[in-house]
Scaffold this active site. Structure first.
Site, PDB file in Angstrom:
ATOM      1  CB  SER A  29      -0.892   0.018   1.243  1.00 34.36           C
ATOM      2  OG  SER A  29      -1.461   1.307   1.386  1.00 34.36           O
ATOM      3  CG  HIS A  38      -9.282  -0.271  -0.417  1.00 25.93           C
ATOM      4  ND1 HIS A  38      -8.656  -0.453   0.795  1.00 25.93           N
ATOM      5  CD2 HIS A  38     -10.618  -0.335  -0.148  1.00 25.93           C
ATOM      6  CE1 HIS A  38      -9.551  -0.612   1.747  1.00 25.93           C
ATOM      7  NE2 HIS A  38     -10.754  -0.539   1.200  1.00 25.93           N
ATOM      8  CG  MET A  66     -11.536   2.718   2.194  1.00 24.65           C
ATOM      9  SD  MET A  66      -9.958   2.726   3.078  1.00 24.65           S
ATOM     10  CE  MET A  66      -8.826   2.804   1.687  1.00 24.65           C
ATOM     11  CG  ASP A  75      -6.073  -3.146   3.184  1.00 30.39           C
ATOM     12  OD1 ASP A  75      -5.034  -2.856   3.787  1.00 30.39           O
ATOM     13  OD2 ASP A  75      -6.716  -2.334   2.494  1.00 30.39           O
ATOM     14  CG  HIS A 126      -3.807  -1.708  -1.640  1.00 36.03           C
ATOM     15  ND1 HIS A 126      -4.881  -2.500  -1.989  1.00 36.03           N
ATOM     16  CD2 HIS A 126      -4.226  -0.963  -0.591  1.00 36.03           C
ATOM     17  CE1 HIS A 126      -5.899  -2.242  -1.182  1.00 36.03           C
ATOM     18  NE2 HIS A 126      -5.525  -1.304  -0.325  1.00 36.03           N
ATOM     19  CG  MET A 147     -11.468  -3.427   5.206  1.00 35.13           C
ATOM     20  SD  MET A 147     -10.014  -2.967   4.242  1.00 35.13           S
ATOM     21  CE  MET A 147      -9.023  -2.108   5.467  1.00 35.13           C
ATOM     22  CG  MET A 182      -8.758   6.612   2.629  1.00 34.46           C
ATOM     23  SD  MET A 182      -8.044   6.566   4.276  1.00 34.46           S
ATOM     24  CE  MET A 182      -7.003   5.100   4.133  1.00 34.46           C
ATOM     25  CG  ASP A 191      -5.207   2.146   0.981  1.00 39.76           C
ATOM     26  OD1 ASP A 191      -6.134   1.312   0.883  1.00 39.76           O
ATOM     27  OD2 ASP A 191      -4.065   1.852   1.365  1.00 39.76           O
TER      28      ASP A 191
HETATM   29  C1  DX5 Z   1      -6.368   1.172   5.655  1.00 38.80           C
HETATM   30  C2  DX5 Z   1      -5.872   0.860   4.261  1.00 38.80           C
HETATM   31  C3  DX5 Z   1      -4.719  -0.044   4.203  1.00 38.80           C
HETATM   32  C4  DX5 Z   1      -3.463   0.446   4.896  1.00 38.80           C
HETATM   33  C5  DX5 Z   1      -2.746  -0.762   5.407  1.00 38.80           C
HETATM   34  O1  DX5 Z   1      -7.582   1.819   5.573  1.00 38.80           O
HETATM   35  O2  DX5 Z   1      -6.909   0.298   3.491  1.00 38.80           O
HETATM   36  O3  DX5 Z   1      -4.422  -0.414   2.852  1.00 38.80           O
HETATM   37  O4  DX5 Z   1      -2.615   1.168   4.070  1.00 38.80           O
HETATM   38  O5  DX5 Z   1      -1.665  -0.333   6.178  1.00 38.80           O
HETATM   39  P1  DX5 Z   1      -0.871  -1.325   7.138  1.00 38.80           P
HETATM   40  O6  DX5 Z   1      -0.368  -2.432   6.271  1.00 38.80           O
HETATM   41  O7  DX5 Z   1       0.218  -0.462   7.678  1.00 38.80           O
HETATM   42  O8  DX5 Z   1      -1.853  -1.803   8.160  1.00 38.80           O
HETATM   43 ZN    ZN Z   2      -6.459  -0.589   1.434  1.00 37.83          ZN
END
Ligand code: DX5
Ligand code: ZN
Length: 214
Positions: free
Chosen positions: A7, A63, A65, A174, A30, A136, A34, A32
Site C-alpha cells: 500500500s 481500494h 473508501m 488488508d 495498492h 479488512m 479515502m 487507498d
Molecule cells: C487502511 C488501508 C490499508 C493500509 C494498510 O484503511 O486500506 O491499505 O494502508 O496499512 P498497514 O499495512 O500499515 O496496516
Molecule cells: Zn487498502
C-alpha cells in the site's frame, strides 16, 4: 501463489514514482482512496492514479473508501486502475451490483470490500460477479494499525464459498499484515496480502516482500 500488494499509503507521497520502483518485486500496487466521509481520513484520488499509470506496468489495485463509489468507478478505470474495489457499506445493494457492472464494462477487474463489522454474508450476493473480495483486518482509514485476528473465521468462510462458487476470485486481506500475521491469513485462505507499513518500513524491501509471501 500468494500475491503481495504494497500500500502506497505508507510511501513518501513526494516521490511516488521512485517509491513504486522500490516495490517492483511485488504483484500489485495498492492505492487507498479515502474521501473524509466514508472514513475519517483523506488521501489521494483520480489525478494520482492518472500520474501513476505511465510510471509502472504493475497492476493498480484501487481500494475505494468513498461514499457511493458508483459515482467514480468509471473515472478510476479510465485513469488507469486495473482492479477497483468498493465497500458494500458505501451504497445500496443495487448500486453496489451496478458499480461492479460498470467496472467490468470498462474491461477491468472488480471487487467488494468488507469492513471488520460486516459479516461474510454481505459479500455473498456479489460473489459470482467479483474478481476479488477484500476483507479488512483493521478499521479502514489509517495505516499502521493492529491486525484483527478475529476476522479469520470470516476469511475462512469466504475462502470456502469462493472455492465452491467462483474459484478464480481472489481473496485479499488488508490491515496489519506483517511477517507474523501473513502466515495466519494465508492459512485461512487469503491469496493477496496488502501491506503498507510492513513493506515501506522495512530496511530491505525485496526481502520483506519475499518473507510476506511465505
Ligand atoms: C487502511 C488501508 C490499508 C493500509 C494498510 O484503511 O486500506 O491499505 O494502508 O496499512 P498497514 O499495512 O500499515 O496496516
Ligand atoms: Zn487498502
Amino acid at each position: 501463489m500468494v500475491k503481495i500488494a504494497p500500500s502506497i499509503l505508507s510511501a513518501d507521497f513526494a516521490n511516488l514514482a521512485q517509491e513504486i520502483r522500490r516495490i517492483e518485486t511485488a504483484d500489485y500496487v495498492h492505492v487507498d482512496v479515502m474521501d473524509g466521509a466514508f472514513v475519517p481520513n483523506i488521501t489521494v484520488g483520480l489525478p494520482v492514479v492518472r500520474c501513476l499509470r505511465p510510471v509502472t506496468r504493475m497492476p493498480l489495485d484501487v481500494h475505494l473508501m468513498v461514499d457511493r463509489p458508483i459515482r467514480y468507478v468509471e473515472q478510476f478505470c479510465d485513469a488507469g486502475a486495473d482492479i477497483v474495489t468498493v465497500h458494500v457499506e458505501a451504497d445500496t445493494p443495487e448500486n453496489t451490483a451496478l458499480a461492479l457492472e460498470k467496472i467490468h464494462a470498462k474491461g477491468k477487474r472488480a471487487g467488494v470490500v468488507l469492513r471488520p463489522k460486516t459479516p461474510a454474508e454481505a459479500a455473498r450476493p456479489y460473489l459470482k460477479a467479483c474478481d476479488m473480495i477484500l476483507v479488512m483486518t483493521v478499521e479502514p482509514g489509517f495505516g499502521g494499525q493492529k491486525f484483527m485476528a478475529d476476522m479469520m473465521p470470516k476469511l475462512r468462510t469466504l475462502r470456502d464459498w469462493i472455492d465452491q462458487e467462483n474459484p478464480a476470485c481472489e481473496l485479499e486481506v488488508d490491515g496489519g499484515v506483517d511477517p507474523v500475521t501473513a502466515k495466519v491469513v494465508i492459512e485461512n485462505g487469503a491469496n493477496v496480502l496488502v501491506a503498507g507499513s510492513a513493506v515501506y518500513g522495512a530496511a530491505d524491501i525485496p526481502s520483506r516482500i519475499a518473507e510476506l509471501r511465505g
